[in-house]
Structures are given as structure tokens and as C-alpha cells.
Design an enzyme around this catalytic site. Structure first.
Site, PDB file in Angstrom:
ATOM      1  N   LYS A 281      38.914  58.512 -31.901  1.00 27.67           N
ATOM      2  CA  LYS A 281      39.395  57.134 -31.245  1.00 27.67           C
ATOM      3  C   LYS A 281      38.070  56.426 -30.821  1.00 27.67           C
ATOM      4  O   LYS A 281      37.316  57.317 -30.309  1.00 27.67           O
ATOM      5  CB  LYS A 281      40.332  57.471 -30.000  1.00 27.67           C
ATOM      6  CG  LYS A 281      41.734  57.701 -30.534  1.00 27.67           C
ATOM      7  CD  LYS A 281      42.707  57.788 -29.229  1.00 27.67           C
ATOM      8  CE  LYS A 281      44.122  58.125 -29.746  1.00 27.67           C
ATOM      9  NZ  LYS A 281      44.756  57.073 -30.587  1.00 27.67           N
ATOM     10  N   ARG A 355      53.057  63.182 -34.602  1.00 30.78           N
ATOM     11  CA  ARG A 355      54.269  63.484 -35.738  1.00 30.78           C
ATOM     12  C   ARG A 355      54.158  65.031 -36.433  1.00 30.78           C
ATOM     13  O   ARG A 355      55.115  65.532 -36.637  1.00 30.78           O
ATOM     14  CB  ARG A 355      54.186  62.448 -36.715  1.00 30.78           C
ATOM     15  CG  ARG A 355      53.014  62.306 -37.629  1.00 30.78           C
ATOM     16  CD  ARG A 355      52.750  60.948 -38.267  1.00 30.78           C
ATOM     17  NE  ARG A 355      52.236  60.033 -37.248  1.00 30.78           N
ATOM     18  CZ  ARG A 355      52.204  58.955 -37.462  1.00 30.78           C
ATOM     19  NH1 ARG A 355      52.139  58.480 -38.657  1.00 30.78           N
ATOM     20  NH2 ARG A 355      51.758  57.633 -36.726  1.00 30.78           N
TER      21      ARG A 355
HETATM   22  N1  BES Z   1      48.937  59.048 -29.179  1.00 26.04           N
HETATM   23  C1  BES Z   1      48.792  57.787 -30.169  1.00 26.04           C
HETATM   24  C2  BES Z   1      49.696  56.531 -30.023  1.00 26.04           C
HETATM   25  C3  BES Z   1      49.555  55.807 -28.575  1.00 26.04           C
HETATM   26  C4  BES Z   1      48.774  54.538 -28.771  1.00 26.04           C
HETATM   27  C5  BES Z   1      49.900  56.063 -27.534  1.00 26.04           C
HETATM   28  C6  BES Z   1      48.515  53.713 -27.543  1.00 26.04           C
HETATM   29  C7  BES Z   1      49.765  55.160 -26.318  1.00 26.04           C
HETATM   30  C8  BES Z   1      49.039  54.188 -26.401  1.00 26.04           C
HETATM   31  C9  BES Z   1      49.012  58.526 -31.461  1.00 26.04           C
HETATM   32  O1  BES Z   1      48.573  59.857 -31.466  1.00 26.04           O
HETATM   33  C10 BES Z   1      48.131  57.719 -32.241  1.00 26.04           C
HETATM   34  O2  BES Z   1      46.881  57.687 -32.193  1.00 26.04           O
HETATM   35  N2  BES Z   1      48.866  57.050 -33.401  1.00 26.04           N
HETATM   36  C11 BES Z   1      47.918  56.220 -34.302  1.00 26.04           C
HETATM   37  C12 BES Z   1      48.584  56.691 -35.551  1.00 26.04           C
HETATM   38  C13 BES Z   1      47.898  56.053 -36.939  1.00 26.04           C
HETATM   39  C14 BES Z   1      46.432  56.913 -36.844  1.00 26.04           C
HETATM   40  C15 BES Z   1      48.543  56.075 -37.981  1.00 26.04           C
HETATM   41  C16 BES Z   1      48.014  54.735 -34.056  1.00 26.04           C
HETATM   42  O3  BES Z   1      48.979  54.471 -33.584  1.00 26.04           O
HETATM   43  O4  BES Z   1      46.930  54.308 -33.769  1.00 26.04           O
HETATM   44 MN    MN Z   2      46.792  60.009 -32.047  1.00 28.39          MN
END
Ligand code: BES
Ligand code: MN
Ligand code: ZN
Length: 501
Positions: A281, A355
Site C-alpha cells: 500500500k 477475502r
Molecule cells: N483492508 C483493506 C480495505 C480497507 C480500505 C479497509 C480502507 C479500511 C479502509 C483491504 O484489505 C484492501 O486492501 N482491499 C483492497 C482490495 C483491492 C486490492 C482489490 C482495496 O479495497 O483497495
Molecule cells: Mn488489503
């Protein structure tokens, strides 16, 4: 938590540091009218020889929700001051307004010891027991300070809170206040666990904490460590956890009271820190990622509260715990994982890790053949974009189950909105090119994609609801009874639902 006690003593006689009453703002459209103290407030003012309505008008008090005005009693009452709390316009006030009032009172009294509250009659349409529960919840939620990492603990001295009600309301209100201590306690446990820095809640430590939290309650605990996860084929949890120097865990908690008519499985995402893994990230997106275990904290707090409340329903809570780190041992982009139950998944993006751990846990839950499965996960950034930080998203296979959870969210002041699972339209998007499934698609309908992925791991015919709390688990700014940090959402909604399930 301060103790909250229900008494029938007249408010004017309370030996306390602050007496709390309410006032309503003028109806919208009549903004120039002065605020209106409640009947209880006027009565208290009379006892003190203070004409409260005139005081409020003179002070320019607008009685907006959460606004407070301190009026000294100058020796006329045992209490040195009256605190008037704004409730907004009467036509807009509801149970949640009472929660906010309770929190405003607790905050105003943070450097005092005793507080006497007379808010029970403020909203005639809210039953007195519900009002007592809401005010007490507000007091507890508003009293929370996360302080264990400061060299000096934040000052919070409020200890004794009395809720003043009519004689014939004492019994019901007392029971409601006991419920409030448990529901608010559960929300505060979740907030606390979310707020703990990620170095102190890595998967083995969080698993131990979960087991410790239910000690002494009729809840059995089982912690699956690496060897058992390997033997059981939990390839999703292991794949996500393999980049970390601390191994993942699956915690299974069971509350099985005699005579339970239903068995509910709760599944929580417990990523103790989400760096994104190899699909790292950007720094700003990582700042709140200690929150990524909020789902696991939620199901832990919910089963604990259910046991404390002695709810007549069997509950299994599963906490899927892993730390998503990038390293030489981390899962690569395009690796294929074999999930529990044998489904294979191509990892398109290691940041779509929730997931993967949830898929394994949902298979585990399905094997228990419960009457319903509810999962809770900070799953997608797309949900933050869709519904923001005040409304949780829900998708699932059963509209009746969904409606019941949405209704419970309304009662708890934790709004939940149902989105379509859209199997007919988008179901195929999760199909993999070289494996059964892929864990990420494009940017479109990201929350639905994630829910459709999860759906592939839920046993056929088991009613299932998925709560995406990515937006609601964390608050960037304080509002009402929500402080900055972990919110505890949707713990109170789930308890409310289970109380009627
Ligand atoms: N933990 C994150 C989702 C999240 C984002 C929680 C902002 C709280 C605040 C999750 O694991 C994630 O990174 N999801 C990605 C999925 C994508 C790579 C398909 C996302 O939502 O960007
Ligand atoms: Mn994530
Ligand atoms: Zn995550």
C-alpha cells in the site's frame, strides 16, 4: 467504566457534582424562538429558584445536539451546577439523541466524580427502559479514553452516575442499564483492540487476548496454530500470513447454552496489520491499517456479550488472524493458493488478503452447519467510497436475514445499508484464468466483487450476511459518542440482532 445506577430520588435532591437535564431547539423554520427546557428541566430549575428558559435564552444557547450549558446553582441545590444538554429539535430527536446526550454529560463531567442525570422523560415516545439503556450506553461510550500508551494517563475521574426516573420505572430501567453496561462494554472492547498498536496485537498475541476475554464465561475456546492450519488445509490464512515473522491463527469460540433453538456462526477478519503485502500500500493508505482486525474484534466482543447476557442462542465466533507483510517469504502476485475445502485462487493482488482469510474461515463455519452465518470485515476501500464512515455495507444470500440486521442497526444507532450481491450480473467476475477463482478484479463494484468471492466459500443453503465495515470501523474525527479511533461498530447492532434472533 463508571457505574450507572437507577434511582427514584427527585433530581433536585441528588447529592452529586452535576445534575443533567435537557432542552430542545426550536423546530426548523422557527429558529428565532428560544430553546425549550424539558418538563424535568423546568421542575429542577424551579427547585433551585432558577428560571431555566430565561437563562438559556440569555446565554444564546441553541440546544443543538450535544451542545451544553452549565448553570451554577449557588447553593440552592446539593449539586453545585446544572448542565443543560441540547437535544436538537424535538421532531428530529430519537434514541440515538439520548445516547449522544449521555456521552455529552460524561464528557462534561470528565474531571468530576459524580453525575446525576434526568433525561428519562425527554422523549415521551421512547419507552423509559429504552431511554435508560440509550443514556447509559452514551455515558459508557463517552467515558472511554484510550490511554495505555501515554506516559501520563488522560484525566477521567467520573465514577458514579445516577439515572433519575419515576418510581414505577426503576425496575425496568435498572435491567436496561445492566444490558447497557454489557453492550457498551462490548463496543469498548472492540474500540480498545482496534486502537492497540499493531506490534502488540500480532496474531498469536491477539489469539491469546481473545481467549483471555472469555475466561470465566460459558464459552469454550480453541486456537488453531500453524500445524493445525496446515493439516486442515487453510491455504488462505497461511498464504496471507506467510510473509510475517509471526504465524497466523484461527480462533474458534463457542457459546452453547442449554436449549438454544438456533446456531449462529460469526466470522471476523483479523488482519492485525495490512501493509498490502507484496502489492504494498502507499504510506497514506497504510496509516489506519491497524484497524484491519476490527471484524475479529467485533465477533469476539459480540460472543462475549451474548454469554454475559445469557442469550438463548448458540454462537460460534471465528477470528481469522494474520499479519499481511511483504518479505522474502510472502505470497507473490500470481501465486496460487489452495483454500480450505480445495478451491484454488490466483492471487492477483496480495492487498486483497481479507477475502483469502475469510474464505477459509467461511468454509470452516459452513462445516459446522449453522442456521446462519454473519461475517464482519474491513474488506474494501470501495465501501468507504460508496457509503463513507457512518454507514456499513451489507450483502448476502438471504433478504430476511439482511433486513433483520439492518433493523437492528437502526435501533443501535449503527446504520447499515444493503447492497446487491448481484450474482446474476457479476457472479462470473471472480472466475480465475488459471485457477478456480481470482482474488481481485477491476476497480468497478469492488465491494460486490469481494462479497461474490466470499459467497463461493459459504455452504449452499446457509443464510449468509456479509458486513463490510471498512468505512465504519475507524473514525478520523470525534462526533457524538464516537471518539477518534476504533468505533466499535457494528457490535451493538449485532448484539441487538442476536437478542431478537
Ligand atoms: N483492508 C483493506 C480495505 C480497507 C480500505 C479497509 C480502507 C479500511 C479502509 C483491504 O484489505 C484492501 O486492501 N482491499 C483492497 C482490495 C483491492 C486490492 C482489490 C482495496 O479495497 O483497495
Ligand atoms: Mn488489503
Ligand atoms: Zn485488509
Amino acid at each position: 467504566m463508571p457505574t450507572v445506577e437507577v434511582v427514584a430520588t427527585p433530581l433536585a435532591e441528588a447529592t452529586t457534582d452535576l445534575v443533567v437535564v435537557a432542552a430542545f431547539a426550536p423546530a426548523s423554520g422557527e429558529r428565532t424562538d428560544p430553546p425549550e427546557p424539558t418538563a424535568g428541566a423546568i421542575e429542577l430549575g424551579d427547585a433551585a429558584g432558577i428560571e431555566l428558559a430565561a437563562e438559556l435564552a440569555a446565554a444564546g444557547f441553541d440546544a443543538s445536539v450535544g451542545a451544553t450549558l452549565r448553570v451554577p446553582t449557588r447553593g440552592a441545590l446539593p449539586a453545585p451546577a446544572i448542565l443543560v444538554i441540547g437535544m436538537g429539535a424535538a421532531e428530529d430527536a430519537d434514541t440515538d439523541t439520548l445516547r449522544r446526550a449521555g456521552a455529552a454529560a460524561a464528557n462534561a463531567a470528565e474531571r468530576l466524580e459524580r453525575l446525576a442525570i434526568g433525561l428519562g422523560d425527554a422523549l415521551p415516545e421512547v419507552a423509559s427502559a429504552d431511554a435508560a439503556q440509550a443514556v447509559a450506553e452514551g455515558v459508557h461510550l463517552g467515558s472511554y479514553r484510550f490511554g495505555s500508551y501515554r506516559s501520563e494517563a488522560p484525566t477521567f475521574t467520573l465514577r458514579d452516575v445516577s439515572l433519575h426516573v419515576a418510581d414505577d420505572e426503576v425496575e425496568a430501567a435498572s435491567a436496561a442499564v445492566e444490558v447497557a453496561a454489557i453492550t457498551a462494554g462490548a463496543a469498548l472492547l472492540t474500540r480498545e483492540l482496534v486502537n492497540i498498536p499493531p506490534q502488540d496485537k500480532r496474531p498469536p498475541a491477539l489469539a491469546e487476548r481473545a481467549v483471555a476475554e472469555v475466561e470465566g464465561l460459558p464459552v469454550t475456546a480453541r486456537v488453531l496454530a500453524e500445524d493445525e492450519l496446515e493439516a486442515g488445509g487453510y491455504g488462505g490464512i497461511l498464504g496471507v500470513g506467510q510473509g510475517s515473522s509471526e504465524p497466523p491463527r484461527l480462533v474458534e469460540l463457542t457459546y452453547a447454552p442449554d436449549g438454544a433453538a438456533r446456531h449462529i456462526a460469526l466470522v471476523g477478519k483479523g488482519i492485525t496489520f495490512d501493509t498490502g503485502g507484496i502489492s504494498l500500500k502507499p504510506s497514506a493508505s497504510m496509516e489506519t491499517m491497524k484497524t484491519d482486525m476490527a471484524g475479529a474484534a467485533t465477533v469476539l466482543a459480540t460472543i462475549k456479550a451474548a454469554a454475559q447476557l445469557e442469550l438463548p442462542v448458540k454462537i460460534t465466533a471465528l477470528l481469522a488472524l494474520a499479519e499481511n507483510m511483504p518479505s522474502g517469504t510472502a505470497t507473490r502476485v500470481s501465486d496460487v493458493l489452495t483454500m480450505k475445502g480445495g478451491t484454488t485462487v490466483e492471487v492477483i493482488n496480495t492487498d486483497a488478503e481479507g477475502r483469502l482469510v475469510m474464505g477459509d474461515a467461511l468454509v470452516h463455519a459452513s462445516e459446522l452447519e449453522p442456521d446462519a452465518i454473519v461475517d464482519v470485515a474491513t474488506l474494501t476501500g470501495a465501501m468507504v467510497v460508496a457509503l463513507g464512515d457512518r454507514i456499513s455495507g451489507l450483502m448476502g444470500s438471504d433478504d430476511e436475514l439482511a433486513a433483520a440486521i439492518v433493523a437492528a442497526g437502526d435501533v443501535a444507532g449503527e446504520p447499515i445499508w444493503q447492497l446487491p450481491l448481484a450474482t446474476a450480473q457479476y457472479g462470473e467476475r471472480v472466475e480465475g484464468a488459471i485457477a478456480d477463482l481470482k482474488n481481485a478484479g477491476g476497480r468497478e463494484a469492488g465491494s460486490i466483487f469481494a462479497a461474490l468471492f466470499l459467497a463461493r466459500f459459504v455452504g449452499e443453503d446457509i443464510p449468509w450476511a456479509h458486513l463490510d465495515i471498512a468505512g465504519t470501523a475507524w473514525a478520523a474525527s470525534a462526533e457524538g459518542y464516537r471518539g477518534v479511533g476504533g468505533t466499535g461498530t457494528p457490535v451493538r447492532a449485532l448484539i441487538e440482532w442476536l437478542r431478537h434472533a
